[in-house]
Design a protein around this motif. Sequence first.
Motif, mmCIF file in Angstrom:
data_model
loop_
_atom_site.group_PDB
_atom_site.id
_atom_site.type_symbol
_atom_site.label_atom_id
_atom_site.label_comp_id
_atom_site.label_asym_id
_atom_site.label_seq_id
_atom_site.Cartn_x
_atom_site.Cartn_y
_atom_site.Cartn_z
ATOM 1 N N ASP A 265 2.346 25.555 28.440
ATOM 2 C CA ASP A 265 1.293 24.769 27.806
ATOM 3 C C ASP A 265 1.299 23.340 28.329
ATOM 4 N N GLU A 266 2.496 22.789 28.532
ATOM 5 C CA GLU A 266 2.599 21.408 29.015
ATOM 6 C C GLU A 266 2.069 21.276 30.435
ATOM 7 N N LEU B 38 -8.598 25.708 26.659
ATOM 8 C CA LEU B 38 -8.789 24.731 27.733
ATOM 9 C C LEU B 38 -9.943 25.076 28.656
ATOM 10 N N LYS C 2 -1.643 21.360 30.322
ATOM 11 C CA LYS C 2 -2.197 20.089 29.819
ATOM 12 C C LYS C 2 -2.239 19.038 30.930
#
Length: 944
Positions: free
Chosen positions: A647-648, A625, A651
């Motif tokens: 991770d969510e 990212l 994001k």
Amino acid sequence: MTDYKGTLNLPKTGFPMRGNLVQREPQMLRHWQESGLYEQIRARRKGAASFILHDGPPYANGDIHIGHAVNKILKDIIVKARSLDGYDAPYVPGWDCHGLPIELMVEKKIGKPGHKVDARGFRNACRDYARRHVDRQRQDFQRLGVLGDWERPYLTMDYRTEANIIRALGRMIGAGHLLKGHKPVHWCIDCGSALAEAEVEYDDKTSLAIDVCFPVLEPEQLWSRADTPVTQTGEGRISIIIWTTTPWTLPANQAVALHPDFEYQLVQCETARGQQRFLIAGDLLATVMKRCGIADGRIIATFRGQSLEGLKLQHPFYRRTVPVILGQHVTLEAGTGAVHTAPGHGQDDYVVGSRYGLPVENPVGGDGCFLPGTELFAGENVFAANLHVVEVIKENGNLLYEETMRHSYPHCWRHKTPVIFRATPQWFISMDNHQLRENALREIKKVQWTPDWGQQRIEGMISERPDWCISRQRTWGVPITVFVHGNTGELHPRTQDLIEQVALRVEQDGIDAWFDMDKEALLGRESGDYEKITDTLDVWFDSGVTHSCVLETDDRLRFPADLYLEGSDQHRGWFQSSLLTSVGMKNVAPYRGVLTHGFTVDAQGMKMSKSRGNVVAPQEVMKTLGADILRLWVAATDYRNEMSVSDEILKRMADAYRRLRNTARYLLANLDGFDPGQHCVSLDQMLELDRWALDQVALMQREILKAYADYQFHLIYQKLHQFCAVEMSSFYLDIIKDRIYTMQAGSLPRRSAQTAMYHIIETLVRLLAPVLSFTAEEIWQYIPGPRESSVFLANWYAGIEPMLTDDHRKKWKIVIAVRDEVNRILEKRRANNEIGSSLDAEVQLYCNHELGILLKGLEDELRFVLITSSANVIITDHSPDAAEPCDLETKALQLKVLAGASVHTKCVRCWHHREEVGRSTKHPGLCGRCIENVDGQGEVRIFA
């Protein structure tokens, strides 16, 4: 039909839509390094007032984890913000390089010192190991975008720093704070060394819990000590009952402690061994009898604890008489109200035992086994011996009850194994001999603690902490460079002079200079009378004295620091060791402020671990990212609490990042052809909506700068995100799009909008820079006009100030509310396929007088604000039934809206539906204002 695309001012910029951070950030990092950006910043700020954030040294062992990333990013945000304030804010990173974790890793590779490798070779291997990990960690910290003097960090293993640590020890000795004692300390069997308080963590452990009888040797002495005359003395043996979860400490028992103010009851009981009499705290009597399975008991007498002082008891298995003593540490939380006391195995026991002159007996060796000669238990491991101790107590008829229980117990933070308390000869920093505790508590009150609960936390720890054990029996560490007399144990009278001589040698050859030194070289003929100490210093002392070894000696820095910033565990670690040593040496705290951040957890609030599979590695985030996404998450998360990451979550941060980036890109794209030196419009000539936008930006900047100053970074994220998503994208930029695209390139209304956008991006890029460092630097390169080579050489933007009155702000607040209601109604029409875009619609606004006058004040330009082809304001108390009522959150303003599709033809250039489209033979597809913009003097705007 004529193509009018060439007459429009379409956005144009080289600033990429996609961040592509994974590839772009390393390129920018290389440019910063090659151009010497950090050195440029130092040169630019030279002579300015300084702001010093002192880096708490991470340990040079292993790769960085997400907690390291949080810590370094927070520090970097603060340092960059202070630099933009105009301060000279250097950042000198540091590393803690000595100590057991490195020793253990080296032992795995080359063995213990004295076996396959000598001590000097072992220390050299430790130094090489630490240096490699410093290099690895440094690379990752730089990749995070952290600017600092990375080529000149401070390392506790640098020869000069090692020498200064020794000098700091000398200053503590000179102030009278060092003492040698045979005191109980936390001892890790696996480490083979004493542990500091900060190296101990608590975890659950299953232990044997036993109730043990200490028989009273002279029962007749009891009756005269009772609260009231005793008429019936009862039958059977009289015992005081103690409860313990460490049976292995009973061989070292020297007394039983009672609380002087508690009431104790002597109860007659029927047991499996016949009639017995037990002395137990009255408040715990029922609990103890139930636990031990005693059906009932008859109270014979009651006693105050203080009346039982000096009563003689029989040790439960040794031929030893032990006294009853009194102590305030006895509680009624568990047990029996009587505490087994072994001064060699517990701090409270040691303190109360010292008052009574009890022996400090420690029959346990450093390997956790009972020493040779220990009666009954010689050679046994203490934890394994628990069962044997219980059997011996049982054989002597003194075991009342046993069970296993799960309870919180101290563990070594490195090995995660239970520790023991054992008295050993150690060196301590005394908390009370020279008022160190009292003075530290005074200094705590002068410090700004963020969050403010940090003050209460560290005050509690300082108030309760025992003397600080600073000696370790290890190889890789700064030595305690003192000589003690072989008979008296006293320090050499020339200790201060000798320490300086040693420090000078350590500056040349490192700590090996002490270990290799023949004491005769310093002491001459006295050498036979003195012993050279080979213990090493607790690594918390190493890092704790960096205020002296680094801040005071490094010309890049100064004492005291403005800020220390670490995780919340450092109230018992670095914050505390730094405070105690600074107060001990200089009678002042080493910091003006202390900021604490929470620990990282996963989205469910669980601690991260490889076994759970919930670890978020910063290296992986940067590879997938980009570092700016990680930096944005750190800023967006309230560091005062646990910091959830997954991770969510990252994001979602990437989505928020795109919104911020797209706002910047739109501003840049519409500044194509704009030269601020030639085209900026003065405030008095700007359109009213543009002045409103600048006023909003100035107000936002004021709030964000306060948030930077107050370390409220989550508020900065919220305000920037709100500004870009709502005030800009959803309102201002949406409205001015028509003006920017369709009006003549050099017209005053368009230049007015560009002037506003120029000021906005100049402000925004600086406000973003401490957080989104790579992205802000990229934006900076695309802003028109002359400027410094880097945003980090700039100050906060001074080109705007709040400029509207409260009445003007109120007016536009109402206009925004009206626009939101109109959009709500148009969305319904769109959902019913009555219109496509909002420009397909015409609206009638039925208003009461106050609102009508306000909206009519915008004249025909109200349609541009609402982005409809027509907007007609009707002041009336009546409206068609089809008009929809609106809620403007105040009864003084009343509005109903009638919206429908326009019946007029759409202008091919601006897409507004206007009655005049088709009337011009030259431009039949254009509306009147587009004709004016294409062929005439240009459209006139006043408001929007």
